[in-house]
Design a protein around this motif. Structure first.
Motif, PDB file in Angstrom:
ATOM      1  N   VAL A 187      -3.074   2.818  -8.501  1.00 49.14           N
ATOM      2  CA  VAL A 187      -3.330   1.414  -8.159  1.00 49.14           C
ATOM      3  C   VAL A 187      -2.572   1.073  -6.885  1.00 49.14           C
ATOM      4  O   VAL A 187      -1.340   1.131  -6.849  1.00 49.14           O
ATOM      5  N   THR A 188      -3.309   0.731  -5.848  1.00 50.05           N
ATOM      6  CA  THR A 188      -2.697   0.430  -4.550  1.00 50.05           C
ATOM      7  C   THR A 188      -2.967  -1.007  -4.093  1.00 50.05           C
ATOM      8  O   THR A 188      -2.271  -1.506  -3.218  1.00 50.05           O
ATOM      9  N   GLU A 189      -3.986  -1.640  -4.663  1.00 50.60           N
ATOM     10  CA  GLU A 189      -4.366  -2.975  -4.188  1.00 50.60           C
ATOM     11  C   GLU A 189      -3.435  -4.063  -4.724  1.00 50.60           C
ATOM     12  O   GLU A 189      -3.318  -5.129  -4.121  1.00 50.60           O
ATOM     13  N   PHE A 190      -2.770  -3.789  -5.852  1.00 48.10           N
ATOM     14  CA  PHE A 190      -1.899  -4.782  -6.472  1.00 48.10           C
ATOM     15  C   PHE A 190      -0.544  -4.168  -6.771  1.00 48.10           C
ATOM     16  O   PHE A 190      -0.426  -2.954  -6.982  1.00 48.10           O
ATOM     17  N   LYS A 191       0.471  -5.045  -6.802  1.00 49.35           N
ATOM     18  CA  LYS A 191       1.840  -4.598  -7.106  1.00 49.35           C
ATOM     19  C   LYS A 191       2.469  -5.561  -8.096  1.00 49.35           C
ATOM     20  O   LYS A 191       1.947  -6.677  -8.325  1.00 49.35           O
ATOM     21  N   VAL A 192       3.582  -5.156  -8.671  1.00 44.77           N
ATOM     22  CA  VAL A 192       4.300  -6.001  -9.625  1.00 44.77           C
ATOM     23  C   VAL A 192       4.649  -7.336  -8.953  1.00 44.77           C
ATOM     24  O   VAL A 192       5.126  -7.361  -7.817  1.00 44.77           O
ATOM     25  N   GLY A 193       4.375  -8.415  -9.651  1.00 42.91           N
ATOM     26  CA  GLY A 193       4.653  -9.756  -9.134  1.00 42.91           C
ATOM     27  C   GLY A 193       3.449 -10.454  -8.537  1.00 42.91           C
ATOM     28  O   GLY A 193       3.500 -11.668  -8.304  1.00 42.91           O
TER      29      GLY A 193
END
Length: 330
Positions: free
Chosen positions: A82-88
């Motif tokens: 998963v690269t499009e979204f990150k924690v937070g």
């Protein structure tokens, strides 16, 4: 190492009324490849949730299962790839099912980023409904200034968005409602003409309003109670768009009725048919968020219920005791 978490969730224990909803503790594991785990801040309540609970639509999984297909929250963990979204990150979605929970796992490719300027409750009350309006007005039948449309349940959650969006496209909008209070709401949102179907014959009123010309398209989420009368509101070669069953399913009918009533078109679309591909979803969400941020569509702050009170929320929705949208708060 991301550990599993225990959270509270609503589950459907069998088909039936709101009483089959139970408030349980479930375990949500670490996200697999392509998934994220998100912590919900607001959960959308929609009529389709009641169809699945009652059995009108087939259950998507063995009982018990977590219902709901719309939510907004914050990414808590991301899976491999998963690269499009990150924690937070603040994200929302309109599928897959499983939103009536404090936390959940979701496929990253079905999420969209929520832009600044749109609150969690507004987003959770408008993603599914707004994406529905987007395909109805821009793809199922492409509405423009030359069109007169009839939109049933114009004061409902979908109807409120649709009325404003259709007016921004230049259409003449006739809306039906079920009370004087809802008539005021529909008028305030820009409906050119409002018909209270409880006190007026909407077919006759459409003929009066249009001088006998009738309308180009009828958008019908009511179902049984407005069929086949909706067909009698259409111009020759007009389009009947059936996209819901709030009063019950449309009964089986002979396709010949479409010929008899003026070589009509009839379609039964759903959101999944328009946003199945990632690119389609992203484009549709951008269009929706753009019209909200521009002020062309103003989404009213939704009515809220606690997640634990989901059964009461569904009772209110089915009893037509809600106006606009309803959101569950974990």
């Amino acid at each position: 190492m991301v550990e599993a978490v225990s959270v509270r969730a609503i589950r459907v224990t069998s088909n039936g009324g709101p009483e089959v909803l139970s408030f349980d503790t479930i375990e949500v594991g670490a996200p697999a490849a392509g998934q994220v785990r998100l912590r919900h801040t607001a959960i959308g309540l929609n009529f389709v949730d009641t169809y699945i609970r009652s059995g009108l639509y087939p259950a998507p999984a063995p009982f018990p299962f977590v219902p709901g297909s719309e939510g907004v929250g914050v990414v808590d963990a991301v899976g491999e790839g998963v690269t499009e979204f990150k924690v937070g990150d603040r994200v929302g979605y309109a599928d897959p099912i499983g939103s009536y929970a404090e936390q959940r796992l979701a496929p990253a490719n079905r999420l969209v980023a929520i832009p600044d300027g749109i609150s969690d409750t507004i987003a959770a009350s408008s993603i599914l409904k707004g994406l529905t309006v987007r395909y109805l007005l821009r793809e199922t039948f492409r509405v423009g200034p030359e069109h007169t449309i009839l939109f049933h349940a114009a004061a409902g959650g979908v109807g409120q968005i649709a009325t404003q969006w259709a007016k921004s496209l230049g259409a003449t909008v006739i809306g039906t409602v079920g009370s004087a209070e809802k008539a005021e709401i529909a008028t305030s949102l820009g409906c050119d003409h409002v018909i209270n179907y409880r006190t007026e014959d909407f077919v006759e009123r459409v003929r009066e309003i249009t001088g006998g010309a009738k309308v180009d398209v009828v958008y019908d989420s009511v179902g049984k109670d407005t069929f086949p009368a909706s067909l009698d509101c259409l111009k020759r070669r007009g389009t009947w768009v059936s996209f819901g069953n709030a009063s019950g399913a449309v009964p089986p009918f002979s396709i010949g009725i479409l010929n008899q009533k003026g070589s009509l078109y009839a379609t039964r679309p759903s959101l999944g048919g328009y946003v199945a591909e990632r690119a389609e979803l992203v484009e549709a969400a951008k269009d929706l968020f753009d019209v909200i941020l521009s002020g062309k569509v103003v989404v009213a702050e939704p009515q809220t219920f606690a997640l634990a009170d989901a059964a009461d929320a569904q009772r209110a929705l089915e009893g037509r005791h809600t106006t606009g949208s309803v959101v569950l708060i974990p």
